[in-house]
Motif scaffolding. Structure first.
Motif, mmCIF file in Angstrom:
data_model
loop_
_atom_site.group_PDB
_atom_site.id
_atom_site.type_symbol
_atom_site.label_atom_id
_atom_site.label_comp_id
_atom_site.label_asym_id
_atom_site.label_seq_id
_atom_site.Cartn_x
_atom_site.Cartn_y
_atom_site.Cartn_z
ATOM 1 N N VAL A 70 -6.454 39.878 6.638
ATOM 2 C CA VAL A 70 -5.016 40.112 6.458
ATOM 3 C C VAL A 70 -4.470 40.932 7.622
ATOM 4 C CG1 VAL A 70 -3.275 41.137 4.962
ATOM 5 C CG2 VAL A 70 -5.196 39.895 3.956
ATOM 6 N N ALA A 71 -5.226 41.956 8.050
ATOM 7 C CA ALA A 71 -4.788 42.760 9.195
ATOM 8 C C ALA A 71 -4.759 41.917 10.465
ATOM 9 C CB ALA A 71 -5.717 43.959 9.371
ATOM 10 N N TRP A 72 -5.744 41.057 10.646
ATOM 11 C CA TRP A 72 -5.781 40.175 11.810
ATOM 12 C C TRP A 72 -4.593 39.235 11.808
ATOM 13 C CZ3 TRP A 72 -6.112 34.893 12.668
ATOM 14 C CH2 TRP A 72 -6.536 34.474 13.939
ATOM 15 N N LEU A 73 -4.297 38.696 10.641
ATOM 16 C CA LEU A 73 -3.207 37.728 10.531
ATOM 17 C C LEU A 73 -1.857 38.375 10.842
ATOM 18 C CD1 LEU A 73 -2.707 34.742 9.683
ATOM 19 C CD2 LEU A 73 -2.234 35.603 7.383
ATOM 20 N N ALA A 74 -1.707 39.653 10.524
ATOM 21 C CA ALA A 74 -0.437 40.340 10.758
ATOM 22 C C ALA A 74 -0.052 40.348 12.236
ATOM 23 C CB ALA A 74 -0.501 41.767 10.225
ATOM 24 N N GLY A 75 -1.046 40.230 13.133
ATOM 25 C CA GLY A 75 -0.745 40.202 14.555
ATOM 26 C C GLY A 75 -0.901 38.832 15.185
ATOM 27 N N ALA A 76 -1.196 37.834 14.384
ATOM 28 C CA ALA A 76 -1.469 36.499 14.911
ATOM 29 C C ALA A 76 -0.192 35.756 15.273
ATOM 30 C CB ALA A 76 -2.271 35.689 13.899
ATOM 31 N N GLU A 77 -0.341 34.719 16.095
ATOM 32 C CA GLU A 77 0.801 33.892 16.473
ATOM 33 C C GLU A 77 0.308 32.509 16.890
ATOM 34 O OE1 GLU A 77 2.606 35.908 19.740
ATOM 35 O OE2 GLU A 77 0.914 35.594 21.085
ATOM 36 N N GLY A 78 1.206 31.542 16.825
ATOM 37 C CA GLY A 78 0.906 30.209 17.325
ATOM 38 C C GLY A 78 -0.090 29.420 16.491
ATOM 39 N N LEU A 79 -0.244 29.761 15.211
ATOM 40 C CA LEU A 79 -1.182 29.038 14.361
ATOM 41 C C LEU A 79 -0.535 27.762 13.810
ATOM 42 C CD1 LEU A 79 -2.731 31.975 12.294
ATOM 43 C CD2 LEU A 79 -3.401 31.112 14.547
ATOM 44 N N ASP A 80 -1.360 26.769 13.551
ATOM 45 C CA ASP A 80 -0.872 25.508 12.974
ATOM 46 C C ASP A 80 -1.188 25.378 11.486
ATOM 47 O OD1 ASP A 80 0.090 23.625 15.368
ATOM 48 O OD2 ASP A 80 -1.612 24.821 16.046
ATOM 49 N N GLU A 81 -2.314 25.956 11.068
ATOM 50 C CA GLU A 81 -2.699 25.896 9.659
ATOM 51 C C GLU A 81 -3.359 27.204 9.258
ATOM 52 O OE1 GLU A 81 -5.271 22.599 8.782
ATOM 53 O OE2 GLU A 81 -4.098 21.184 9.979
ATOM 54 N N ILE A 82 -3.050 27.667 8.036
ATOM 55 C CA ILE A 82 -3.746 28.789 7.414
ATOM 56 C C ILE A 82 -4.248 28.312 6.055
ATOM 57 C CG2 ILE A 82 -3.554 31.121 6.476
ATOM 58 C CD1 ILE A 82 -1.270 31.592 8.492
ATOM 59 N N HIS A 83 -5.541 28.486 5.799
ATOM 60 C CA HIS A 83 -6.150 28.056 4.544
ATOM 61 C C HIS A 83 -6.652 29.279 3.783
ATOM 62 C CE1 HIS A 83 -6.599 23.636 5.577
ATOM 63 N NE2 HIS A 83 -6.217 24.177 6.724
ATOM 64 N N VAL A 84 -6.422 29.284 2.458
ATOM 65 C CA VAL A 84 -6.928 30.347 1.584
ATOM 66 C C VAL A 84 -7.456 29.684 0.316
ATOM 67 C CG1 VAL A 84 -6.468 32.565 0.511
ATOM 68 C CG2 VAL A 84 -5.060 31.829 2.447
ATOM 69 N N TYR A 85 -8.773 29.741 0.127
ATOM 70 C CA TYR A 85 -9.395 29.080 -1.017
ATOM 71 C C TYR A 85 -9.947 30.105 -2.006
ATOM 72 C CZ TYR A 85 -8.987 24.897 1.803
ATOM 73 O OH TYR A 85 -8.480 23.860 2.554
ATOM 74 N N HIS A 86 -9.470 30.025 -3.235
ATOM 75 C CA HIS A 86 -9.942 30.848 -4.354
ATOM 76 C C HIS A 86 -9.945 32.347 -4.037
ATOM 77 C CE1 HIS A 86 -11.022 27.336 -6.774
ATOM 78 N NE2 HIS A 86 -11.399 26.802 -5.623
ATOM 79 N N PRO A 87 -8.787 32.901 -3.672
ATOM 80 C CA PRO A 87 -8.717 34.352 -3.466
ATOM 81 C C PRO A 87 -8.956 35.076 -4.792
ATOM 82 C CG PRO A 87 -6.520 33.405 -3.519
ATOM 83 C CD PRO A 87 -7.477 32.247 -3.516
#
Length: 204
Positions: A70-87
């Motif tokens: 989650v912390a990594w994603l907060a600074g991410a950019e230019g992504l095409d897909e984000i997947h989250v399975y069974h959080p």
């Protein structure tokens, strides 16, 4: 955890948040060689095992990172897909803040994705699934899919849920051009009383 994309080439970017042992990414990277894939999870031994398997299979378009996704994603950019399975869902009101998919997550995912990018969610917890669909609606256009994935079960947890005849909710949510002016949904735990016992940790 600072954002750093571990590939030099220009290619579509796919991220699995809380990837566990990487079952989905190992299959996806082999099937979609034209895309670069990254899996992130807090459990370093699991990540190291997945990385060894990716190397054994010769998947040069797949990397695994150990850390706070989650912390990594907060600074991410230019992504095409984000997947989250069974959080992991939390039903105790005192622990709900520990859940990964709080409203702030959807804000971060929206900022990290390119226009038209895709957020994929999956759970076999009915109440949690209702919450996820509503929580995503401000930043995404969520659509619940009928039937299984065309490429087959994507995680071990999905196979377990199918064996128990649990309903698996699969959501594909396209990024909106601008967020809707709506409030985040309320909590998904039962208001009739505090349930102290946490659900068992989900298999990936």
């Amino acid at each position: 955890m600072n954002f750093s994309w571990p590939f030099a080439r220009t290619a579509p970017r796919v991220v699995d948040v809380g990837c566990g042992d990487g079952d989905y990414l190992l299959a996806a990277a082999a099937r979609r060689a034209e895309r670069d894939h990254v899996g992130i999870d807090l459990l370093r031994p699991v990540i190291e095992r997945a990385a060894r398997e990716a190397e054994r299979r010769g998947l040069s378009n797949l990397r695994f990172l150990a850390g706070d996704a989650v912390a990594w994603l907060a600074g991410a950019e230019g992504l095409d897909e984000i997947h989250v399975y069974h959080p992991q869902p939390y039903v105790d009101p005192a622990e709900v803040h520990l859940g990964m998919l709080a409203p702030a997550f959807f804000e971060s995912a929206w900022r990290a994705l390119r226009p038209g990018g895709l957020l994929v969610l999956q759970t076999d917890e009915r109440r949690y699934g209702t919450y996820l669909r509503e929580a995503a609606r401000k930043h995404f256009e969520p659509e619940a899919l009928d039937g299984p994935w065309p490429d087959g079960p994507r995680t071990r947890r999905e196979k377990t849920a199918a064996g128990k005849r649990l309903r698996v909710l699969r959501i594909e949510a396209r990024r909106r051009d601008a967020p809707l002016a709506i409030d985040a949904p309320g909590p998904y735990f039962e208001r009739g009383g505090v349930r102290r016992r946490r659900p068992p940790r989900r298999e990936r």
